[in-house]
Scaffold this active site. Structure first.
Site, PDB file in Angstrom:
ATOM      1  N   VAL A  90      28.093 -61.332 -94.217  1.00  0.00           N
ATOM      2  CA  VAL A  90      28.768 -62.137 -93.203  1.00  0.00           C
ATOM      3  C   VAL A  90      28.076 -62.025 -91.852  1.00  0.00           C
ATOM      4  O   VAL A  90      28.093 -62.956 -91.047  1.00  0.00           O
ATOM      5  CB  VAL A  90      30.262 -61.775 -93.081  1.00  0.00           C
TER       6      VAL A  90
ATOM      7  N   SER B   9      27.168 -67.134 -93.785  1.00  0.00           N
ATOM      8  CA  SER B   9      27.323 -66.086 -92.781  1.00  0.00           C
ATOM      9  C   SER B   9      28.122 -66.603 -91.587  1.00  0.00           C
ATOM     10  O   SER B   9      28.238 -67.805 -91.360  1.00  0.00           O
ATOM     11  CB  SER B   9      25.960 -65.586 -92.312  1.00  0.00           C
ATOM     12  N   HIS B  10      28.647 -65.672 -90.790  1.00  0.00           N
ATOM     13  CA  HIS B  10      29.441 -66.056 -89.630  1.00  0.00           C
ATOM     14  C   HIS B  10      28.665 -66.924 -88.658  1.00  0.00           C
ATOM     15  O   HIS B  10      29.181 -67.921 -88.135  1.00  0.00           O
ATOM     16  CB  HIS B  10      29.932 -64.797 -88.900  1.00  0.00           C
ATOM     17  N   ALA B  11      27.408 -66.552 -88.376  1.00  0.00           N
ATOM     18  CA  ALA B  11      26.634 -67.321 -87.404  1.00  0.00           C
ATOM     19  C   ALA B  11      26.382 -68.741 -87.895  1.00  0.00           C
ATOM     20  O   ALA B  11      26.399 -69.689 -87.102  1.00  0.00           O
ATOM     21  CB  ALA B  11      25.312 -66.617 -87.109  1.00  0.00           C
TER      22      ALA B  11
ATOM     23  N   VAL C  48      29.540 -70.760 -87.301  1.00  0.00           N
ATOM     24  CA  VAL C  48      29.707 -71.146 -85.906  1.00  0.00           C
ATOM     25  C   VAL C  48      28.704 -72.225 -85.516  1.00  0.00           C
ATOM     26  O   VAL C  48      29.025 -73.151 -84.763  1.00  0.00           O
ATOM     27  CB  VAL C  48      29.602 -69.912 -84.988  1.00  0.00           C
TER      28      VAL C  48
END
Length: 425
Positions: A208, A381-383, A386
């Protein structure tokens, strides 16, 4: 002061806890635990109706001289002792679990919604043990409401929780799982679509957080599996109450983390979660002790780009660097090599970030960047999430991108095809 996780609902415990509670009530495999609800936070923080949107946004990467409002709130909450009654309640709740190591995670109002994921914007902690340590982690989760990245994310998304005039944070405490393998899956919006799964060895933050390039799997409705196996060099594990990063043994680096049967079972579990919660879901999962667990589920907030074309495909220019399409679209701008927070001040509006990976703490940069290129990381992944929410192209897992691309040169990033091309190529 404490709500059993199986009884959690969004109104008192936030969206993340609400989803976990619903899955527990439905009999799905979720680690047991409890929630410190909004009421405990509001009582501890004494926020009343003071809201901080009148304070200017913190600049990306700003670590000192934070704006008085968010910075003062963060420091006050982070240093104010918890009420002894809450510490006592935490101790009793932990005893009921058997006093195991636990994961302590945010469940903010406005987090994990269909409009904004807030992926990686608030703090979470693994391998925490004992009431005093859990209390410290709870307080740190509360304080993270006012970190520069969280404040900036709420403002950039033009959403946020404002019914009472103040953001609110509940905190989830669950049994920690010593995962042999873990990852993320996205269930499809189309009933005939494929489930996307990413997996790597050890605990989930590597996947993540984008610090490892994970294996990728596409599971079709009929159960057939297409896989891309990555070179997974590091893994995160618990040692006592510490997390340690260690090298993956060479024979396992290029071995598939899960087999096809496991991928198909995960996809089936994902369909059960999506049917329960409604709509496409972003699901964090782990395999521990031979059993598969669901750690989190939230709505998918932005459509995934199509999978990367096969290596050497004729439609990929020979001069282009290739990676995983992370966020669709094309952008041309100045390459800005960013290896850590010390480089943040060099980033200007319209630059293309070129970095080893993008820690969630770096996401304020995504408000001004025109695109992102990373050396590691996966599309789930989180990035990457976003980046998709900000509608900027991202290409992930480009080997040695920070060495092969020169700072200050003009590059074009194609987040749909997964290519990066220098202007003079």
């Amino acid at each position: 002061m404490i709500v059993p996780l199986a009884e959690a609902v969004a109104e008192t415990c936030g969206g993340k806890a609400d989803a976990l509670g619903a899955m527990l009530r439905a009999g799905l495999p979720v680690p047991g635990g409890f929630v410190v609800p909004f009421a405990a936070y509001l009582d501890a923080a004494h926020l009343g109706a003071a809201y901080l949107d009148a304070v200017p946004d913190p600049e990306p990467g700003r670590s000192a001289g934070e704006p008085d409002g968010p910075g003062a709130m963060r420091r006050a909450i982070g240093t104010r002792p918890l009420h002894p009654a809450l510490i006592g309640a935490l101790g009793r709740a932990l005893d009921e679990l058997g006093d195991p190591p636990v994961a302590v995670r945010s469940s903010a109002a406005g987090e994990d919604t269909a409009q904004a994921s807030a992926a990686g914007q608030y703090e979470s902690f693994l391998a925490v043990r004992g009431a005093d340590r859990v209390a410290e982690a709870v307080r740190a989760c509360w304080a993270s409401l006012f970190s520069p990245r969280a404040v900036g994310y709420r403002r950039a998304s033009r959403r946020g929780d404002r019914p009472s005039g103040a953001p609110r944070m509940a905190v989830i405490v669950q049994r920690h799982l010593d995962a042999e393998a873990s990852g993320v899956m996205f269930t499809p919006a189309d009933p005939d679509g494929a489930t996307r799964i990413e997996a790597s060895w050890g605990l989930g933050p590597g996947v993540v957080g984008g610090t490892v390039t994970p294996d990728a799997y596409l599971v079709a409705v009929g159960g057939s599996v297409t896989r891309t196996v990555a070179d997974k060099r590091t893994r995160l594990d618990r040692r006592g109450t510490r997390l340690v990063t260690r090298a993956v043994p060479v024979p396992a680096r290029n071995r598939s983390t899960i087999d096809d049967a496991t991928a198909a079972r995960l996809a089936g579990l994902g369909r059960d979660v999506a049917a329960l919660l409604g709509g496409a879901q972003d699901i964090e999962w782990a395999i521990a002790g031979g059993r598969t667990w669901i750690l989190q589920a939230r709505p998918v907030t932005a459509a995934l780009p199509p999978p990367a074309p096969p290596s050497g495909a004729p439609d990929v220019p020979a001069a282009a660097l290739t990676g995983t399409p992370g966020s669709r679209g094309t952008a041309t701008g100045t390459a800005r090599i960013v290896r850590g927070p010390g480089d943040f001040a060099r980033v200007r509006s319209g630059d293309i970030l070129v970095c080893p990976f993008t820690d969630p703490a770096w996401t304020p940069l995504l408000r001004i960047a025109a695109g992102v290129v990373t050396e590691t990381g996966g599309v789930l992944s989180h990035a990457a999430i976003v980046a998709r929410e900000h509608a900027i192209p991202a290409v992930l897992g480009v080997p040695d991108a920070t060495g092969r691309l020169c700072d200050g040169t003009v590059i074009t990033v194609d987040g749909t095809d997964g290519t990066v091309t220098a202007a003079n190529a």
